[in-house]
Design a protein around this motif. Sequence first.
Motif, PDB file in Angstrom:
ATOM      1  N   GLU A   1      -4.449   2.431  -6.729  1.00 17.46           N
ATOM      2  CA  GLU A   1      -4.278   1.148  -6.039  1.00 17.46           C
ATOM      3  C   GLU A   1      -5.166   1.080  -4.797  1.00 17.46           C
ATOM      4  O   GLU A   1      -5.331   2.078  -4.084  1.00 17.46           O
ATOM      5  CB  GLU A   1      -2.818   0.947  -5.628  1.00 17.46           C
ATOM      6  N   ASP A   2      -5.740  -0.092  -4.568  1.00 17.39           N
ATOM      7  CA  ASP A   2      -6.546  -0.296  -3.363  1.00 17.39           C
ATOM      8  C   ASP A   2      -5.673  -0.161  -2.118  1.00 17.39           C
ATOM      9  O   ASP A   2      -4.492  -0.514  -2.144  1.00 17.39           O
ATOM     10  CB  ASP A   2      -7.193  -1.684  -3.384  1.00 17.39           C
ATOM     11  N   PRO A   3      -6.242   0.339  -1.031  1.00 17.60           N
ATOM     12  CA  PRO A   3      -5.442   0.511   0.196  1.00 17.60           C
ATOM     13  C   PRO A   3      -5.005  -0.827   0.765  1.00 17.60           C
ATOM     14  O   PRO A   3      -5.739  -1.815   0.716  1.00 17.60           O
ATOM     15  CB  PRO A   3      -6.402   1.240   1.144  1.00 17.60           C
ATOM     16  N   THR A   4      -3.816  -0.852   1.301  1.00 19.69           N
ATOM     17  CA  THR A   4      -3.312  -2.053   1.950  1.00 19.69           C
ATOM     18  C   THR A   4      -3.910  -2.182   3.352  1.00 19.69           C
ATOM     19  O   THR A   4      -4.513  -1.247   3.873  1.00 19.69           O
ATOM     20  CB  THR A   4      -1.783  -1.998   2.048  1.00 19.69           C
ATOM     21  N   ALA A   5      -3.718  -3.345   3.950  1.00 19.39           N
ATOM     22  CA  ALA A   5      -4.230  -3.567   5.306  1.00 19.39           C
ATOM     23  C   ALA A   5      -3.571  -2.606   6.298  1.00 19.39           C
ATOM     24  O   ALA A   5      -4.225  -2.129   7.230  1.00 19.39           O
ATOM     25  CB  ALA A   5      -3.976  -5.013   5.719  1.00 19.39           C
TER      26      ALA A   5
ATOM     27  N   LEU B   1      -8.616   6.525   0.867  1.00 22.62           N
ATOM     28  CA  LEU B   1      -7.549   5.588   1.222  1.00 22.62           C
ATOM     29  C   LEU B   1      -6.779   5.066   0.019  1.00 22.62           C
ATOM     30  O   LEU B   1      -5.811   4.309   0.200  1.00 22.62           O
ATOM     31  CB  LEU B   1      -8.132   4.406   1.999  1.00 22.62           C
ATOM     32  N   LEU B   2      -7.198   5.422  -1.204  1.00 20.32           N
ATOM     33  CA  LEU B   2      -6.488   4.946  -2.386  1.00 20.32           C
ATOM     34  C   LEU B   2      -5.028   5.374  -2.349  1.00 20.32           C
ATOM     35  O   LEU B   2      -4.674   6.414  -1.792  1.00 20.32           O
ATOM     36  CB  LEU B   2      -7.157   5.478  -3.651  1.00 20.32           C
ATOM     37  N   MET B   3      -4.175   4.559  -2.940  1.00 20.03           N
ATOM     38  CA  MET B   3      -2.735   4.791  -2.903  1.00 20.03           C
ATOM     39  C   MET B   3      -2.167   4.798  -4.314  1.00 20.03           C
ATOM     40  O   MET B   3      -2.731   4.195  -5.228  1.00 20.03           O
ATOM     41  CB  MET B   3      -2.041   3.700  -2.068  1.00 20.03           C
ATOM     42  N   THR B   4      -1.056   5.493  -4.470  1.00 23.10           N
ATOM     43  CA  THR B   4      -0.334   5.433  -5.740  1.00 23.10           C
ATOM     44  C   THR B   4       0.516   4.165  -5.771  1.00 23.10           C
ATOM     45  O   THR B   4       0.755   3.526  -4.743  1.00 23.10           O
ATOM     46  CB  THR B   4       0.572   6.657  -5.908  1.00 23.10           C
ATOM     47  N   LYS B   5       0.965   3.817  -6.960  1.00 25.69           N
ATOM     48  CA  LYS B   5       1.825   2.635  -7.087  1.00 25.69           C
ATOM     49  C   LYS B   5       3.109   2.800  -6.284  1.00 25.69           C
ATOM     50  O   LYS B   5       3.604   1.843  -5.681  1.00 25.69           O
ATOM     51  CB  LYS B   5       2.146   2.376  -8.558  1.00 25.69           C
ATOM     52  N   GLN B   6       3.633   4.029  -6.242  1.00 27.36           N
ATOM     53  CA  GLN B   6       4.858   4.274  -5.498  1.00 27.36           C
ATOM     54  C   GLN B   6       4.627   4.117  -3.998  1.00 27.36           C
ATOM     55  O   GLN B   6       5.474   3.576  -3.275  1.00 27.36           O
ATOM     56  CB  GLN B   6       5.393   5.678  -5.798  1.00 27.36           C
ATOM     57  N   GLU B   7       3.481   4.580  -3.518  1.00 28.32           N
ATOM     58  CA  GLU B   7       3.165   4.422  -2.099  1.00 28.32           C
ATOM     59  C   GLU B   7       3.057   2.957  -1.714  1.00 28.32           C
ATOM     60  O   GLU B   7       3.490   2.555  -0.625  1.00 28.32           O
ATOM     61  CB  GLU B   7       1.871   5.159  -1.769  1.00 28.32           C
TER      62      GLU B   7
ATOM     63  N   ARG C   1       4.600   0.455  -3.231  1.00 29.08           N
ATOM     64  CA  ARG C   1       5.962  -0.098  -3.245  1.00 29.08           C
ATOM     65  C   ARG C   1       6.732   0.329  -1.991  1.00 29.08           C
ATOM     66  O   ARG C   1       7.443  -0.472  -1.378  1.00 29.08           O
ATOM     67  CB  ARG C   1       6.702   0.352  -4.504  1.00 29.08           C
ATOM     68  N   ASP C   2       6.611   1.601  -1.623  1.00 25.69           N
ATOM     69  CA  ASP C   2       7.320   2.082  -0.431  1.00 25.69           C
ATOM     70  C   ASP C   2       6.837   1.363   0.826  1.00 25.69           C
ATOM     71  O   ASP C   2       7.639   1.034   1.706  1.00 25.69           O
ATOM     72  CB  ASP C   2       7.110   3.594  -0.268  1.00 25.69           C
ATOM     73  N   GLU C   3       5.524   1.121   0.907  1.00 24.60           N
ATOM     74  CA  GLU C   3       4.991   0.449   2.099  1.00 24.60           C
ATOM     75  C   GLU C   3       5.470  -0.987   2.168  1.00 24.60           C
ATOM     76  O   GLU C   3       5.828  -1.473   3.243  1.00 24.60           O
ATOM     77  CB  GLU C   3       3.463   0.508   2.097  1.00 24.60           C
TER      78      GLU C   3
ATOM     79  N   ARG D   1      14.287  -2.841   4.080  1.00 23.97           N
ATOM     80  CA  ARG D   1      15.075  -2.400   2.927  1.00 23.97           C
ATOM     81  C   ARG D   1      16.039  -3.507   2.503  1.00 23.97           C
ATOM     82  O   ARG D   1      16.555  -4.245   3.342  1.00 23.97           O
ATOM     83  CB  ARG D   1      15.834  -1.121   3.273  1.00 23.97           C
ATOM     84  N   PRO D   2      16.308  -3.622   1.201  1.00 29.20           N
ATOM     85  CA  PRO D   2      17.156  -4.725   0.715  1.00 29.20           C
ATOM     86  C   PRO D   2      18.511  -4.770   1.393  1.00 29.20           C
ATOM     87  O   PRO D   2      19.002  -5.843   1.764  1.00 29.20           O
ATOM     88  CB  PRO D   2      17.271  -4.454  -0.794  1.00 29.20           C
ATOM     89  N   GLU D   3      19.151  -3.597   1.570  1.00 31.83           N
ATOM     90  CA  GLU D   3      20.482  -3.600   2.163  1.00 31.83           C
ATOM     91  C   GLU D   3      20.429  -4.026   3.635  1.00 31.83           C
ATOM     92  O   GLU D   3      21.352  -4.692   4.135  1.00 31.83           O
ATOM     93  CB  GLU D   3      21.129  -2.222   2.040  1.00 31.83           C
ATOM     94  N   VAL D   4      19.329  -3.647   4.321  1.00 28.18           N
ATOM     95  CA  VAL D   4      19.188  -4.056   5.718  1.00 28.18           C
ATOM     96  C   VAL D   4      18.961  -5.556   5.812  1.00 28.18           C
ATOM     97  O   VAL D   4      19.548  -6.249   6.649  1.00 28.18           O
ATOM     98  CB  VAL D   4      18.045  -3.277   6.393  1.00 28.18           C
TER      99      VAL D   4
END
Length: 378
Positions: A12-16, A221-227, A229-231, A238-241
């Motif tokens: 995945e491309d790096p996020t801002a 700077l490439l990221m995994t799909k999980q990274e 999603r976590d970012e 977080r949904p509960e927050v």
Amino acid sequence: MAENENGQDKTEDPTAKRVKESRDKGETTRSKELNTLVIMMAGAGGLLVFGGQLAEMMLELMRINFTLPREVIMDDHYMGLYFLNAGKAALVAIQPLMLTMVLAALIGPIALGGWLFSTDAMVPKFSRMNPLSGIKRMFSVNALVELVKAFAKFFIILIVALVVLSKDRGDLVSIAHEPLELAIIHSVQVVGWSALWMACGLIIIAAVDVPFQLWESHKKLLMTKQEVRDEHRDSDGRPEVKQRIRQLQREMSQRRMMTKIPDADVIITNPTHFAVALKYDPEEGGAPMLLAKGSDFLALKIREIGAEHNILLLESPALARSIYYSTELDQEIPAGLYLAVAQVLAYVYQIRQHRAGKGKRPDPLGDMPIPSDLRRDS
């Protein structure tokens, strides 16, 4: 394909945010070959532009310092004075060239990665002092690339230098037969053009190194799909927050809404499922405002507060539903409901007059004139 420590592919491309964090750490795209090219081109260009002035100043220094009067030679106090004057003259002579070099040294690094100042980059990293890490870097792909670039630079500059010297062989020979003043100026020109052509040879290296550095920086700077999603989860919350925050916001909004109910002129009910509280201020000249609305339990609380403050409760299921769905809190009712709400307010006024003993009790209201686009069936 790059992998992280968990073995997941970084696709995945790096996020801002990832790019900003990298820059905050002092990590950005840089090309040493581009820096070298800019500095050498600036130095060669400066030598060609300011070389004549520099040569003339050198000749003047030679005349002053090699043709000394007898009293100067015999007095050692003049040595320091002559040395100081010669140093000042030399600094003035090389000042344009040095300023050009300093400007190139500043432009070269920011030409690719932009201006970057980070205190994190100045913090000592003791991990770099690990001998095992150093050996690993020595035999890495980057080290191999740097070695290939070093050999390429050597051979390219060597070939360019041989071609330039072969081309300028006549000028080099003629310098030996020229007067001293002309020979010095001519030498500076030959050196300037030779340096410029050799610097042009580095364009090939820079043209290869810049795309490589951009690719290498992007790869780090490439990221995994999980990274990713976590970012996004951390950025959005977080949904509960978020759910808890929305719940608190609703509760605060409801408390504020309840405090406004005593100011209402009428509460229109469903009679049990919906309740809306309206207020009309004739002095302001606007439309009636919605102070509170609710359904089920909240509607019951609105009716209870209204009863405690002797606010008229009027049953009109169709009108209550229409106002509930079409109007937000602290907003004016839609224009399509003006006539129906006007009849309600007139009825409220007549009821107040009757209770004050100033009129007869009005007849109950019939069906309200509600436009079809604002009507909400039960």
